[in-house]
Design an enzyme around this catalytic site. Structure first.
Site, PDB file in Angstrom:
ATOM      1  N   LYS A  89       0.846  -1.202   0.000  1.00 43.97           N
ATOM      2  CA  LYS A  89       0.000   0.000   0.000  1.00 43.97           C
ATOM      3  C   LYS A  89       0.878   1.249   0.000  1.00 43.97           C
ATOM      4  O   LYS A  89       1.928   1.271   0.648  1.00 43.97           O
ATOM      5  CB  LYS A  89      -0.914  -0.028   1.228  1.00 43.97           C
ATOM      6  CG  LYS A  89      -1.996   1.040   1.239  1.00 43.97           C
ATOM      7  CD  LYS A  89      -2.929   0.846   2.445  1.00 43.97           C
ATOM      8  CE  LYS A  89      -4.047   1.886   2.449  1.00 43.97           C
ATOM      9  NZ  LYS A  89      -4.980   1.709   3.588  1.00 43.97           N
ATOM     10  N   SER A 164      -9.906   1.601   2.557  1.00 46.87           N
ATOM     11  CA  SER A 164      -9.032   2.338   1.694  1.00 46.87           C
ATOM     12  C   SER A 164      -7.946   1.520   1.002  1.00 46.87           C
ATOM     13  O   SER A 164      -7.337   1.999   0.038  1.00 46.87           O
ATOM     14  CB  SER A 164      -8.362   3.448   2.508  1.00 46.87           C
ATOM     15  OG  SER A 164      -7.504   2.894   3.491  1.00 46.87           O
ATOM     16  N   SER A 188     -10.211  -0.685   6.715  1.00 51.87           N
ATOM     17  CA  SER A 188      -9.550  -0.489   5.419  1.00 51.87           C
ATOM     18  C   SER A 188      -8.793  -1.699   4.872  1.00 51.87           C
ATOM     19  O   SER A 188      -8.367  -1.685   3.718  1.00 51.87           O
ATOM     20  CB  SER A 188      -8.581   0.694   5.499  1.00 51.87           C
ATOM     21  OG  SER A 188      -9.293   1.906   5.433  1.00 51.87           O
TER      22      SER A 188
END
Lengths: 499, 99
Positions: A89, A164, A188
Protein backbone atom coordinates in the site's frame (compact mmCIF):
# COMPACT_ATOMS: atom_id res chain seq x y z
CA UNK A 1 6.52 -25.48 -15.65
CA UNK A 2 4.89 -22.72 -17.58
CA UNK A 3 3.23 -20.22 -15.26
CA UNK A 4 -0.03 -19.44 -17.02
CA UNK A 5 -2.64 -17.04 -15.65
CA UNK A 6 -4.66 -20.13 -14.80
CA UNK A 7 -1.79 -21.51 -12.70
CA UNK A 8 -1.40 -18.23 -10.83
CA UNK A 9 -5.01 -18.46 -9.66
CA UNK A 10 -4.29 -21.66 -7.73
CA UNK A 11 -1.00 -20.51 -6.28
CA UNK A 12 -0.62 -19.84 -2.55
CA UNK A 13 2.49 -18.78 -0.63
CA UNK A 14 3.09 -22.35 0.49
CA UNK A 15 2.56 -23.94 -2.93
CA UNK A 16 4.72 -21.26 -4.57
CA UNK A 17 7.45 -21.89 -1.99
CA UNK A 18 7.34 -25.64 -2.59
CA UNK A 19 7.55 -25.10 -6.34
CA UNK A 20 10.50 -22.73 -5.91
CA UNK A 21 12.27 -25.31 -3.75
CA UNK A 22 11.60 -28.14 -6.20
CA UNK A 23 12.72 -25.96 -9.07
CA UNK A 24 9.38 -26.12 -10.91
CA UNK A 25 9.87 -22.42 -11.61
CA UNK A 26 12.29 -19.72 -10.52
CA UNK A 27 11.58 -16.53 -8.60
CA UNK A 28 12.29 -14.62 -11.84
CA UNK A 29 9.72 -16.69 -13.75
CA UNK A 30 7.20 -16.15 -10.96
CA UNK A 31 7.81 -12.39 -10.95
CA UNK A 32 7.58 -12.29 -14.76
CA UNK A 33 4.25 -14.10 -14.67
CA UNK A 34 2.84 -11.50 -12.29
CA UNK A 35 4.30 -8.62 -14.29
CA UNK A 36 2.52 -10.00 -17.36
CA UNK A 37 -0.79 -10.12 -15.46
CA UNK A 38 -0.26 -6.56 -14.22
CA UNK A 39 0.49 -5.36 -17.74
CA UNK A 40 -2.69 -7.01 -18.95
CA UNK A 41 -5.08 -5.89 -16.18
CA UNK A 42 -3.72 -2.76 -14.56
CA UNK A 43 -4.66 -0.31 -17.33
CA UNK A 44 -8.32 -1.04 -16.55
CA UNK A 45 -8.24 -1.88 -12.82
CA UNK A 46 -5.63 0.70 -11.67
CA UNK A 47 -4.55 -1.36 -8.67
CA UNK A 48 -0.91 -0.27 -8.91
CA UNK A 49 0.24 3.34 -8.90
CA UNK A 50 3.75 2.20 -9.75
CA UNK A 51 5.33 -1.10 -10.69
CA UNK A 52 8.94 -1.03 -9.52
CA UNK A 53 11.61 -1.05 -12.23
CA UNK A 54 13.85 -3.47 -10.33
CA UNK A 55 11.40 -6.33 -9.77
CA UNK A 56 13.45 -8.76 -11.87
CA UNK A 57 16.66 -7.78 -10.05
CA UNK A 58 14.97 -8.45 -6.71
CA UNK A 59 13.80 -11.85 -8.01
CA UNK A 60 17.30 -12.68 -9.32
CA UNK A 61 18.68 -12.02 -5.87
CA UNK A 62 16.11 -14.44 -4.41
CA UNK A 63 17.07 -17.07 -7.03
CA UNK A 64 20.74 -16.60 -6.19
CA UNK A 65 20.08 -17.22 -2.49
CA UNK A 66 17.90 -20.25 -3.29
CA UNK A 67 20.61 -21.73 -5.56
CA UNK A 68 23.26 -21.11 -2.93
CA UNK A 69 21.20 -22.79 -0.20
CA UNK A 70 20.51 -25.77 -2.48
CA UNK A 71 24.21 -26.20 -3.20
CA UNK A 72 24.93 -26.36 0.50
CA UNK A 73 21.91 -28.58 1.22
CA UNK A 74 20.35 -25.90 3.37
CA UNK A 75 17.01 -25.38 1.58
CA UNK A 76 15.15 -26.00 4.82
CA UNK A 77 16.76 -22.91 6.31
CA UNK A 78 15.26 -20.66 3.64
CA UNK A 79 12.31 -18.55 4.67
CA UNK A 80 8.94 -19.48 3.17
CA UNK A 81 8.63 -15.89 1.86
CA UNK A 82 11.80 -15.91 -0.24
CA UNK A 83 10.97 -14.92 -3.80
CA UNK A 84 7.28 -14.33 -3.00
CA UNK A 85 5.94 -11.33 -5.00
CA UNK A 86 4.00 -8.86 -2.86
CA UNK A 87 2.29 -5.50 -3.38
CA UNK A 88 2.58 -2.68 -0.83
CA UNK A 89 0.00 0.00 0.00
CA UNK A 90 1.23 3.46 -0.95
CA UNK A 91 1.26 4.73 2.67
CA UNK A 92 4.03 2.32 3.75
CA UNK A 93 7.58 3.59 3.28
CA UNK A 94 10.24 1.77 1.27
CA UNK A 95 13.53 3.63 1.42
CA UNK A 96 14.46 5.35 -1.84
CA UNK A 97 11.05 4.82 -3.44
CA UNK A 98 8.14 7.22 -3.82
CA UNK A 99 5.42 6.89 -1.17
CA UNK A 100 2.54 9.25 -1.91
CA UNK A 101 -0.44 7.98 0.12
CA UNK A 102 -2.27 8.59 -3.17
CA UNK A 103 -2.04 12.34 -2.48
CA UNK A 104 -0.86 15.27 -4.57
CA UNK A 105 0.74 16.50 -1.35
CA UNK A 106 3.33 13.73 -1.55
CA UNK A 107 3.44 13.34 -5.33
CA UNK A 108 7.24 13.38 -5.42
CA UNK A 109 8.03 12.36 -1.87
CA UNK A 110 10.79 9.76 -1.71
CA UNK A 111 10.95 7.77 1.52
CA UNK A 112 14.11 8.47 3.53
CA UNK A 113 13.78 5.23 5.52
CA UNK A 114 11.90 1.93 5.36
CA UNK A 115 8.99 0.89 7.55
CA UNK A 116 9.80 -1.85 10.05
CA UNK A 117 7.38 -4.21 8.26
CA UNK A 118 9.28 -3.63 5.02
CA UNK A 119 12.67 -4.31 6.66
CA UNK A 120 11.25 -7.57 8.02
CA UNK A 121 9.82 -8.74 4.69
CA UNK A 122 12.95 -7.69 2.82
CA UNK A 123 15.15 -9.70 5.20
CA UNK A 124 13.02 -12.72 4.34
CA UNK A 125 13.55 -12.27 0.61
CA UNK A 126 10.13 -10.92 -0.45
CA UNK A 127 10.02 -9.41 -3.96
CA UNK A 128 8.22 -6.04 -3.90
CA UNK A 129 6.22 -5.64 -7.12
CA UNK A 130 4.96 -2.11 -6.63
CA UNK A 131 2.87 0.32 -4.62
CA UNK A 132 -0.90 0.12 -4.65
CA UNK A 133 -3.66 2.70 -4.94
CA UNK A 134 -5.73 3.77 -1.96
CA UNK A 135 -8.04 6.46 -0.67
CA UNK A 136 -5.87 9.50 -0.06
CA UNK A 137 -4.11 9.16 3.32
CA UNK A 138 -6.35 6.10 3.87
CA UNK A 139 -9.46 8.28 4.27
CA UNK A 140 -12.33 6.50 2.57
CA UNK A 141 -13.94 3.16 1.98
CA UNK A 142 -14.00 2.81 -1.78
CA UNK A 143 -10.64 3.92 -3.26
CA UNK A 144 -12.59 6.65 -5.07
CA UNK A 145 -10.70 9.30 -3.06
CA UNK A 146 -7.30 8.70 -4.68
CA UNK A 147 -5.63 11.66 -6.40
CA UNK A 148 -4.55 9.17 -9.09
CA UNK A 149 -7.83 7.74 -10.29
CA UNK A 150 -10.20 5.15 -8.90
CA UNK A 151 -9.38 1.45 -8.59
CA UNK A 152 -11.90 -1.04 -9.94
CA UNK A 153 -13.15 -4.29 -8.50
CA UNK A 154 -11.36 -7.35 -9.99
CA UNK A 155 -14.67 -9.26 -10.20
CA UNK A 156 -16.62 -6.43 -11.82
CA UNK A 157 -14.99 -3.23 -13.04
CA UNK A 158 -18.25 -1.29 -12.70
CA UNK A 159 -17.99 -1.73 -8.91
CA UNK A 160 -15.67 -0.28 -6.27
CA UNK A 161 -13.02 -2.55 -4.72
CA UNK A 162 -13.73 -1.11 -1.26
CA UNK A 163 -11.13 0.85 0.60
CA UNK A 164 -9.03 2.34 1.69
CA UNK A 165 -6.65 -0.53 0.79
CA UNK A 166 -8.55 -1.09 -2.48
CA UNK A 167 -5.43 -1.29 -4.65
CA UNK A 168 -3.93 -4.03 -2.48
CA UNK A 169 -7.19 -6.01 -2.39
CA UNK A 170 -7.67 -5.69 -6.16
CA UNK A 171 -4.06 -6.75 -6.76
CA UNK A 172 -4.56 -9.92 -4.66
CA UNK A 173 -8.12 -10.65 -5.82
CA UNK A 174 -7.16 -10.02 -9.45
CA UNK A 175 -4.06 -12.27 -9.26
CA UNK A 176 -1.69 -9.37 -9.85
CA UNK A 177 0.41 -10.39 -6.82
CA UNK A 178 0.49 -13.30 -4.40
CA UNK A 179 -0.19 -11.21 -1.29
CA UNK A 180 -0.15 -7.58 -0.16
CA UNK A 181 0.12 -5.27 2.81
CA UNK A 182 -2.64 -2.83 3.72
CA UNK A 183 -3.46 -0.61 6.67
CA UNK A 184 -6.68 -0.63 8.66
CA UNK A 185 -8.01 2.27 10.76
CA UNK A 186 -11.73 1.45 10.62
CA UNK A 187 -11.97 -1.44 8.18
CA UNK A 188 -9.55 -0.49 5.42
CA UNK A 189 -8.11 -4.02 5.15
CA UNK A 190 -11.23 -6.07 5.96
CA UNK A 191 -13.86 -4.27 3.86
CA UNK A 192 -11.89 -4.24 0.55
CA UNK A 193 -11.00 -7.86 1.26
CA UNK A 194 -14.70 -8.65 1.54
CA UNK A 195 -15.41 -6.78 -1.71
CA UNK A 196 -12.56 -8.49 -3.60
CA UNK A 197 -12.83 -12.02 -2.18
CA UNK A 198 -9.54 -11.99 -0.27
CA UNK A 199 -8.61 -12.72 3.34
CA UNK A 200 -7.85 -9.51 5.26
CA UNK A 201 -6.45 -9.32 8.78
CA UNK A 202 -6.50 -6.31 11.12
CA UNK A 203 -4.14 -7.58 13.82
CA UNK A 204 -4.35 -6.71 17.53
CA UNK A 205 -3.44 -3.06 18.06
CA UNK A 206 0.22 -3.02 19.03
CA UNK A 207 1.16 -6.42 17.58
CA UNK A 208 2.63 -4.99 14.36
CA UNK A 209 4.93 -1.95 14.34
CA UNK A 210 3.61 1.12 12.51
CA UNK A 211 7.04 2.71 12.25
CA UNK A 212 7.18 3.94 8.67
CA UNK A 213 3.46 3.89 7.90
CA UNK A 214 1.85 7.30 7.42
CA UNK A 215 -0.39 7.98 10.41
CA UNK A 216 -4.08 8.70 9.82
CA UNK A 217 -5.66 8.13 13.25
CA UNK A 218 -2.84 6.92 15.46
CA UNK A 219 -4.93 5.32 18.20
CA UNK A 220 -6.60 3.09 15.59
CA UNK A 221 -4.16 2.46 12.69
CA UNK A 222 -2.73 -1.02 12.23
CA UNK A 223 -0.86 -2.71 9.36
CA UNK A 224 -1.91 -6.16 8.19
CA UNK A 225 -1.90 -8.68 5.34
CA UNK A 226 -4.31 -9.12 2.45
CA UNK A 227 -3.94 -12.64 1.08
CA UNK A 228 -5.64 -15.42 -0.85
CA UNK A 229 -5.92 -17.84 2.05
CA UNK A 230 -6.01 -17.76 5.84
CA UNK A 231 -2.72 -19.65 5.95
CA UNK A 232 -1.07 -17.05 3.70
CA UNK A 233 -2.34 -14.25 5.95
CA UNK A 234 -0.94 -16.10 8.96
CA UNK A 235 2.47 -16.52 7.29
CA UNK A 236 2.70 -12.79 6.62
CA UNK A 237 1.40 -11.83 10.05
CA UNK A 238 4.06 -14.02 11.66
CA UNK A 239 6.69 -12.34 9.49
CA UNK A 240 5.75 -8.74 10.34
CA UNK A 241 4.64 -8.83 13.98
CA UNK A 242 6.72 -8.17 17.07
CA UNK A 243 7.93 -5.43 19.38
CA UNK A 244 9.70 -2.49 17.79
CA UNK A 245 11.54 0.12 19.82
CA UNK A 246 10.65 2.68 17.15
CA UNK A 247 6.89 2.30 17.80
CA UNK A 248 6.00 2.96 21.43
CA UNK A 249 2.53 1.46 20.89
CA UNK A 250 3.96 -1.92 19.89
CA UNK A 251 3.83 -4.31 22.84
CA UNK A 252 6.54 -6.48 24.25
CA UNK A 253 4.78 -9.35 26.03
CA UNK A 254 5.50 -13.07 26.39
CA UNK A 255 4.11 -15.35 23.65
CA UNK A 256 0.74 -17.02 24.26
CA UNK A 257 1.64 -20.65 25.13
CA UNK A 258 0.80 -23.22 22.45
CA UNK A 259 -1.25 -25.22 24.96
CA UNK A 260 -3.73 -22.33 25.21
CA UNK A 261 -4.30 -22.38 21.47
CA UNK A 262 -5.81 -25.82 20.94
CA UNK A 263 -9.44 -26.30 20.07
CA UNK A 264 -11.25 -29.49 19.13
CA UNK A 265 -13.81 -32.02 20.38
CA UNK A 266 -13.10 -31.29 24.03
CA UNK A 267 -13.05 -27.53 23.58
CA UNK A 268 -15.34 -26.21 20.89
CA UNK A 269 -14.88 -22.75 19.46
CA UNK A 270 -17.69 -20.62 20.86
CA UNK A 271 -18.94 -17.95 18.48
CA UNK A 272 -20.95 -15.00 19.78
CA UNK A 273 -23.37 -13.07 17.56
CA UNK A 274 -24.46 -9.56 18.67
CA UNK A 275 -28.03 -10.04 17.41
CA UNK A 276 -29.41 -6.64 18.38
CA UNK A 277 -26.57 -4.97 16.43
CA UNK A 278 -27.48 -7.04 13.34
CA UNK A 279 -31.18 -6.25 13.58
CA UNK A 280 -30.81 -2.51 13.19
CA UNK A 281 -31.81 -2.58 9.53
CA UNK A 282 -29.95 -1.31 6.50
CA UNK A 283 -28.22 -4.62 5.79
CA UNK A 284 -28.67 -6.36 2.43
CA UNK A 285 -30.75 -9.51 2.60
CA UNK A 286 -28.15 -11.38 0.56
CA UNK A 287 -25.48 -10.47 3.11
CA UNK A 288 -27.60 -11.57 6.09
CA UNK A 289 -28.64 -14.81 4.40
CA UNK A 290 -25.05 -15.70 3.59
CA UNK A 291 -24.02 -14.86 7.17
CA UNK A 292 -26.72 -17.13 8.65
CA UNK A 293 -25.82 -19.97 6.29
CA UNK A 294 -22.18 -19.66 7.28
CA UNK A 295 -23.06 -19.82 10.98
CA UNK A 296 -25.15 -22.94 10.33
CA UNK A 297 -22.22 -24.60 8.55
CA UNK A 298 -19.90 -23.69 11.40
CA UNK A 299 -22.29 -25.20 13.91
CA UNK A 300 -22.32 -28.39 11.87
CA UNK A 301 -18.51 -28.28 11.85
CA UNK A 302 -18.50 -28.39 15.65
CA UNK A 303 -18.61 -24.74 16.73
CA UNK A 304 -21.08 -23.45 19.28
CA UNK A 305 -23.15 -20.38 18.35
CA UNK A 306 -24.72 -18.10 20.92
CA UNK A 307 -26.13 -14.59 21.22
CA UNK A 308 -24.07 -11.95 23.01
CA UNK A 309 -25.25 -8.60 24.34
CA UNK A 310 -23.05 -5.69 23.25
CA UNK A 311 -25.32 -2.66 23.78
CA UNK A 312 -22.72 0.02 23.13
CA UNK A 313 -21.84 -1.17 19.60
CA UNK A 314 -24.70 1.05 18.43
CA UNK A 315 -22.60 4.08 19.29
CA UNK A 316 -19.39 2.87 17.72
CA UNK A 317 -19.74 4.64 14.37
CA UNK A 318 -20.33 8.09 15.90
CA UNK A 319 -17.57 7.45 18.44
CA UNK A 320 -15.23 6.31 15.70
CA UNK A 321 -15.74 9.31 13.45
CA UNK A 322 -15.27 11.84 16.26
CA UNK A 323 -12.01 10.10 17.17
CA UNK A 324 -10.90 9.94 13.53
CA UNK A 325 -11.71 13.59 12.74
CA UNK A 326 -9.82 14.68 15.85
CA UNK A 327 -6.74 12.60 15.17
CA UNK A 328 -6.77 13.41 11.45
CA UNK A 329 -6.81 17.16 12.06
CA UNK A 330 -3.81 16.74 14.37
CA UNK A 331 -1.89 14.30 12.14
CA UNK A 332 -2.44 16.29 8.94
CA UNK A 333 -1.06 19.46 10.54
CA UNK A 334 2.43 18.24 9.63
CA UNK A 335 1.84 19.01 5.95
CA UNK A 336 2.97 22.60 5.91
CA UNK A 337 4.75 22.80 2.55
CA UNK A 338 8.03 23.54 4.33
CA UNK A 339 9.74 20.37 5.45
CA UNK A 340 8.70 17.87 2.78
CA UNK A 341 6.02 17.29 0.21
CA UNK A 342 4.44 19.81 -2.12
CA UNK A 343 4.74 23.58 -1.77
CA UNK A 344 2.73 26.39 -3.36
CA UNK A 345 3.76 30.05 -3.23
CA UNK A 346 1.63 32.69 -1.56
CA UNK A 347 2.31 36.32 -0.65
CA UNK A 348 3.34 35.40 2.91
CA UNK A 349 3.94 32.33 5.03
CA UNK A 350 0.26 32.03 6.05
CA UNK A 351 -0.81 32.08 2.42
CA UNK A 352 1.85 29.47 1.60
CA UNK A 353 0.20 27.14 4.14
CA UNK A 354 -3.35 27.93 3.02
CA UNK A 355 -2.67 27.42 -0.69
CA UNK A 356 -0.50 24.34 -0.28
CA UNK A 357 -3.02 22.59 1.97
CA UNK A 358 -6.06 23.85 0.08
CA UNK A 359 -4.87 22.62 -3.30
CA UNK A 360 -2.66 19.61 -2.53
CA UNK A 361 -4.93 17.83 -0.04
CA UNK A 362 -7.99 16.18 -1.56
CA UNK A 363 -11.63 16.92 -0.80
CA UNK A 364 -12.24 14.17 1.76
CA UNK A 365 -9.00 14.99 3.60
CA UNK A 366 -9.98 18.65 3.74
CA UNK A 367 -13.46 17.71 4.99
CA UNK A 368 -12.07 15.56 7.80
CA UNK A 369 -9.59 18.23 8.89
CA UNK A 370 -12.44 20.77 9.01
CA UNK A 371 -14.63 18.40 11.06
CA UNK A 372 -11.72 17.64 13.40
CA UNK A 373 -11.02 21.31 13.85
CA UNK A 374 -14.69 21.79 14.73
CA UNK A 375 -15.03 18.97 17.26
CA UNK A 376 -11.80 19.94 19.00
CA UNK A 377 -12.79 23.62 19.26
CA UNK A 378 -12.99 25.22 22.67
CA UNK A 379 -16.49 24.69 24.03
CA UNK A 380 -17.14 21.48 22.04
CA UNK A 381 -14.38 19.31 23.49
CA UNK A 382 -16.54 17.74 26.24
CA UNK A 383 -19.51 17.10 23.98
CA UNK A 384 -17.46 15.37 21.30
CA UNK A 385 -13.92 14.17 21.94
CA UNK A 386 -14.26 13.62 25.67
CA UNK A 387 -17.60 11.86 25.26
CA UNK A 388 -16.18 9.70 22.46
CA UNK A 389 -13.23 8.68 24.62
CA UNK A 390 -15.60 7.55 27.36
CA UNK A 391 -17.94 5.66 25.05
CA UNK A 392 -14.90 4.04 23.46
CA UNK A 393 -14.09 2.56 26.84
CA UNK A 394 -17.67 1.25 27.11
CA UNK A 395 -17.31 -0.41 23.69
CA UNK A 396 -14.06 -2.00 24.80
CA UNK A 397 -15.84 -3.33 27.88
CA UNK A 398 -18.63 -4.79 25.73
CA UNK A 399 -15.94 -6.89 24.02
CA UNK A 400 -14.27 -7.81 27.31
CA UNK A 401 -17.63 -9.01 28.63
CA UNK A 402 -18.48 -10.91 25.45
CA UNK A 403 -15.10 -12.64 25.52
CA UNK A 404 -15.82 -13.91 29.03
CA UNK A 405 -18.48 -16.05 27.35
CA UNK A 406 -17.22 -16.71 23.81
CA UNK A 407 -13.96 -17.10 21.84
CA UNK A 408 -15.09 -15.15 18.79
CA UNK A 409 -17.60 -12.43 17.93
CA UNK A 410 -18.94 -12.71 14.37
CA UNK A 411 -20.79 -10.25 12.09
CA UNK A 412 -20.82 -9.54 8.35
CA UNK A 413 -17.93 -7.30 7.20
CA UNK A 414 -20.10 -4.74 5.41
CA UNK A 415 -23.84 -4.13 4.90
CA UNK A 416 -23.57 -5.05 1.20
CA UNK A 417 -21.32 -6.61 -1.39
CA UNK A 418 -19.23 -4.31 -3.63
CA UNK A 419 -21.41 -1.45 -4.86
CA UNK A 420 -21.38 0.51 -8.14
CA UNK A 421 -18.72 3.18 -8.62
CA UNK A 422 -20.03 6.66 -7.78
CA UNK A 423 -22.93 5.45 -5.59
CA UNK A 424 -21.83 7.34 -2.47
CA UNK A 425 -19.40 9.94 -3.76
CA UNK A 426 -21.74 12.88 -3.20
CA UNK A 427 -22.98 11.75 0.18
CA UNK A 428 -20.12 11.52 2.69
CA UNK A 429 -22.40 10.48 5.56
CA UNK A 430 -23.73 7.51 3.56
CA UNK A 431 -20.12 6.56 2.82
CA UNK A 432 -19.32 6.62 6.55
CA UNK A 433 -22.35 4.45 7.37
CA UNK A 434 -20.86 1.62 5.27
CA UNK A 435 -18.22 1.16 8.02
CA UNK A 436 -20.75 0.12 10.65
CA UNK A 437 -19.41 -3.42 11.27
CA UNK A 438 -15.69 -2.80 10.96
CA UNK A 439 -15.06 0.27 13.16
CA UNK A 440 -15.91 -1.20 16.60
CA UNK A 441 -12.96 -3.58 16.27
CA UNK A 442 -10.49 -0.70 15.90
CA UNK A 443 -12.15 1.20 18.75
CA UNK A 444 -11.52 -1.77 21.03
CA UNK A 445 -8.07 -2.63 19.64
CA UNK A 446 -9.02 -6.30 19.19
CA UNK A 447 -7.99 -8.35 16.11
CA UNK A 448 -10.48 -8.98 13.30
CA UNK A 449 -10.39 -10.84 10.02
CA UNK A 450 -12.50 -10.92 6.87
CA UNK A 451 -12.80 -14.45 5.47
CA UNK A 452 -14.61 -15.06 2.17
CA UNK A 453 -17.77 -17.14 2.47
CA UNK A 454 -18.58 -16.77 -1.23
CA UNK A 455 -15.74 -16.25 -3.69
CA UNK A 456 -17.66 -14.68 -6.56
CA UNK A 457 -17.00 -15.44 -10.18
CA UNK A 458 -13.44 -16.14 -11.18
CA UNK A 459 -13.92 -14.29 -14.45
CA UNK A 460 -14.33 -10.55 -14.82
CA UNK A 461 -18.01 -9.74 -15.27
CA UNK A 462 -19.62 -6.37 -15.85
CA UNK A 463 -22.45 -4.85 -13.85
CA UNK A 464 -25.63 -6.84 -14.30
CA UNK A 465 -28.53 -4.77 -13.05
CA UNK A 466 -29.69 -5.94 -9.67
CA UNK A 467 -27.64 -9.13 -9.81
CA UNK A 468 -24.73 -9.43 -7.39
CA UNK A 469 -24.16 -13.20 -7.64
CA UNK A 470 -20.77 -12.70 -9.20
CA UNK A 471 -19.49 -10.62 -6.27
CA UNK A 472 -17.77 -12.07 -3.19
CA UNK A 473 -19.18 -12.09 0.36
CA UNK A 474 -17.33 -12.46 3.67
CA UNK A 475 -17.76 -13.01 7.37
CA UNK A 476 -15.92 -10.92 9.95
CA UNK A 477 -14.54 -12.80 12.92
CA UNK A 478 -13.18 -10.97 15.95
CA UNK A 479 -11.02 -12.41 18.74
CA UNK A 480 -9.83 -11.19 22.16
CA UNK A 481 -6.74 -9.03 22.49
CA UNK A 482 -3.60 -10.81 21.30
CA UNK A 483 -5.58 -13.90 20.25
CA UNK A 484 -5.09 -13.49 16.51
CA UNK A 485 -4.31 -17.22 16.60
CA UNK A 486 -8.02 -18.05 17.14
CA UNK A 487 -8.83 -16.10 13.95
CA UNK A 488 -6.47 -18.37 11.99
CA UNK A 489 -7.90 -21.54 13.57
CA UNK A 490 -11.51 -20.56 12.85
CA UNK A 491 -10.63 -18.96 9.50
CA UNK A 492 -9.34 -22.30 8.22
CA UNK A 493 -12.55 -24.00 9.34
CA UNK A 494 -14.57 -21.36 7.44
CA UNK A 495 -12.50 -22.06 4.32
CA UNK A 496 -13.10 -25.78 4.58
CA UNK A 497 -16.86 -25.20 5.09
CA UNK A 498 -16.91 -23.10 1.92
CA UNK A 499 -15.31 -25.82 -0.20
CA UNK B 1 -26.51 25.31 13.14
CA UNK B 2 -23.32 25.96 11.27
CA UNK B 3 -23.08 29.43 9.83
CA UNK B 4 -20.97 30.57 6.96
CA UNK B 5 -18.71 32.55 9.25
CA UNK B 6 -18.06 29.32 11.23
CA UNK B 7 -16.84 27.63 8.05
CA UNK B 8 -14.59 30.62 7.28
CA UNK B 9 -13.22 30.53 10.80
CA UNK B 10 -12.56 26.77 10.74
CA UNK B 11 -10.83 27.00 7.36
CA UNK B 12 -8.53 29.68 8.77
CA UNK B 13 -7.79 27.65 11.88
CA UNK B 14 -7.08 24.56 9.76
CA UNK B 15 -4.91 26.58 7.35
CA UNK B 16 -6.87 25.46 4.30
CA UNK B 17 -7.86 27.79 1.47
CA UNK B 18 -11.34 26.81 0.25
CA UNK B 19 -13.34 27.98 -2.73
CA UNK B 20 -16.78 29.50 -2.17
CA UNK B 21 -18.37 26.54 -3.95
CA UNK B 22 -16.63 24.10 -1.61
CA UNK B 23 -17.66 26.09 1.46
CA UNK B 24 -21.31 25.76 0.36
CA UNK B 25 -21.01 22.03 0.00
CA UNK B 26 -19.06 21.67 3.26
CA UNK B 27 -21.64 23.61 5.21
CA UNK B 28 -24.30 21.12 4.09
CA UNK B 29 -22.15 17.99 4.54
CA UNK B 30 -20.88 19.05 7.94
CA UNK B 31 -24.43 19.75 9.12
CA UNK B 32 -25.55 16.21 8.33
CA UNK B 33 -22.37 14.58 9.66
CA UNK B 34 -22.44 16.57 12.90
CA UNK B 35 -26.13 15.72 13.22
CA UNK B 36 -25.26 12.05 13.04
CA UNK B 37 -22.32 12.10 15.44
CA UNK B 38 -24.38 14.25 17.82
CA UNK B 39 -26.38 11.03 18.46
CA UNK B 40 -23.57 10.16 20.81
CA UNK B 41 -25.11 12.45 23.40
CA UNK B 42 -27.73 9.71 23.84
CA UNK B 43 -25.10 7.17 24.88
CA UNK B 44 -25.08 6.31 28.58
CA UNK B 45 -22.77 8.40 30.68
CA UNK B 46 -19.53 6.74 31.55
CA UNK B 47 -20.17 6.95 35.29
CA UNK B 48 -23.50 5.15 35.01
CA UNK B 49 -22.40 2.53 32.49
CA UNK B 50 -19.03 1.75 34.01
CA UNK B 51 -20.53 0.85 37.40
CA UNK B 52 -17.83 2.85 39.07
CA UNK B 53 -14.94 0.93 37.55
CA UNK B 54 -12.15 3.23 36.39
CA UNK B 55 -11.66 3.60 32.65
CA UNK B 56 -8.69 3.31 30.34
CA UNK B 57 -6.77 1.04 32.67
CA UNK B 58 -5.00 -0.45 29.65
CA UNK B 59 -3.38 2.88 28.78
CA UNK B 60 0.05 3.55 30.15
CA UNK B 61 2.88 5.85 29.31
CA UNK B 62 5.77 4.35 27.38
CA UNK B 63 9.10 5.92 28.15
CA UNK B 64 12.64 5.03 27.28
CA UNK B 65 16.03 6.07 28.55
CA UNK B 66 17.38 9.15 26.83
CA UNK B 67 20.35 7.28 25.37
CA UNK B 68 21.75 6.13 22.00
CA UNK B 69 20.90 9.23 19.99
CA UNK B 70 21.37 9.18 16.23
CA UNK B 71 24.79 10.35 15.22
CA UNK B 72 24.59 14.13 14.72
CA UNK B 73 24.03 14.97 11.07
CA UNK B 74 23.70 11.33 9.98
CA UNK B 75 20.20 11.92 8.53
CA UNK B 76 20.42 15.60 7.69
CA UNK B 77 21.03 15.19 3.99
CA UNK B 78 18.33 12.59 3.34
CA UNK B 79 15.77 14.61 5.29
CA UNK B 80 16.64 17.93 3.66
CA UNK B 81 16.67 16.32 0.22
CA UNK B 82 12.85 16.19 0.53
CA UNK B 83 12.42 19.88 1.43
CA UNK B 84 10.65 22.00 -1.19
CA UNK B 85 13.14 24.80 -0.51
CA UNK B 86 16.43 24.68 1.32
CA UNK B 87 19.48 26.77 1.83
CA UNK B 88 22.47 24.78 3.03
CA UNK B 89 21.29 22.76 5.99
CA UNK B 90 18.20 24.90 6.58
CA UNK B 91 14.56 24.87 5.45
CA UNK B 92 13.59 28.14 3.79
CA UNK B 93 10.44 29.90 5.07
CA UNK B 94 9.12 33.39 4.47
CA UNK B 95 9.78 35.93 7.20
CA UNK B 96 7.02 36.16 9.80
CA UNK B 97 7.93 39.47 11.47
CA UNK B 98 7.29 42.87 9.92
CA UNK B 99 10.16 45.32 9.82
Amino acid sequence: MKLTAEKLKDLTIRSAHEALMKGDFTAVELAEAYLAEIEKKNPELNAYLEVFADVIDQAKEADRKIAEAKKEGKESELDILIGIPMAIKDNILIKGRIASSASKMLENYTATYSATVIEKLKAKGVVFLGRTNMDEFAMGGSTENSAYGITKNPHDPTCVPGGSSGGSATAVGGNMCLAALGSDTGGSIRQPSAFCGTVGLKPTYGSVSRYGVMAMASSLDQIGPIAKTVEDAEIIYDAIRGFDRYDSTSYDLPEIPASAKSFGEARKIKIGVPESFLNQGGIDEVVLKNFRETLAKLEKAGCEIKTVEMPNLHYSLATYYITVFSEVSANMARFDGVRYGSHLEGKDLLEDYMKTRGEKLGREVRRRIMLGTYVLSAGYYDAYYNKATQVRELIRRDYAKAFDEVDIVATPVAPSSAYPIGKNTNDPLQMYLEDIFTVPINMAGVPGMAVPTRLGSSELRRGEAGNTDHLPLSIQIVAPWRRDDILFTLGKIIESCRA
Amino acid sequence: MLERKDIDNLANLARIALSEEEKDKLQKDMESILGYIGELQKAPSFAEASEGKPGNHYLRNVMREDVEPFEAGANTESILSQAPKRRGDYFVVKKILDN
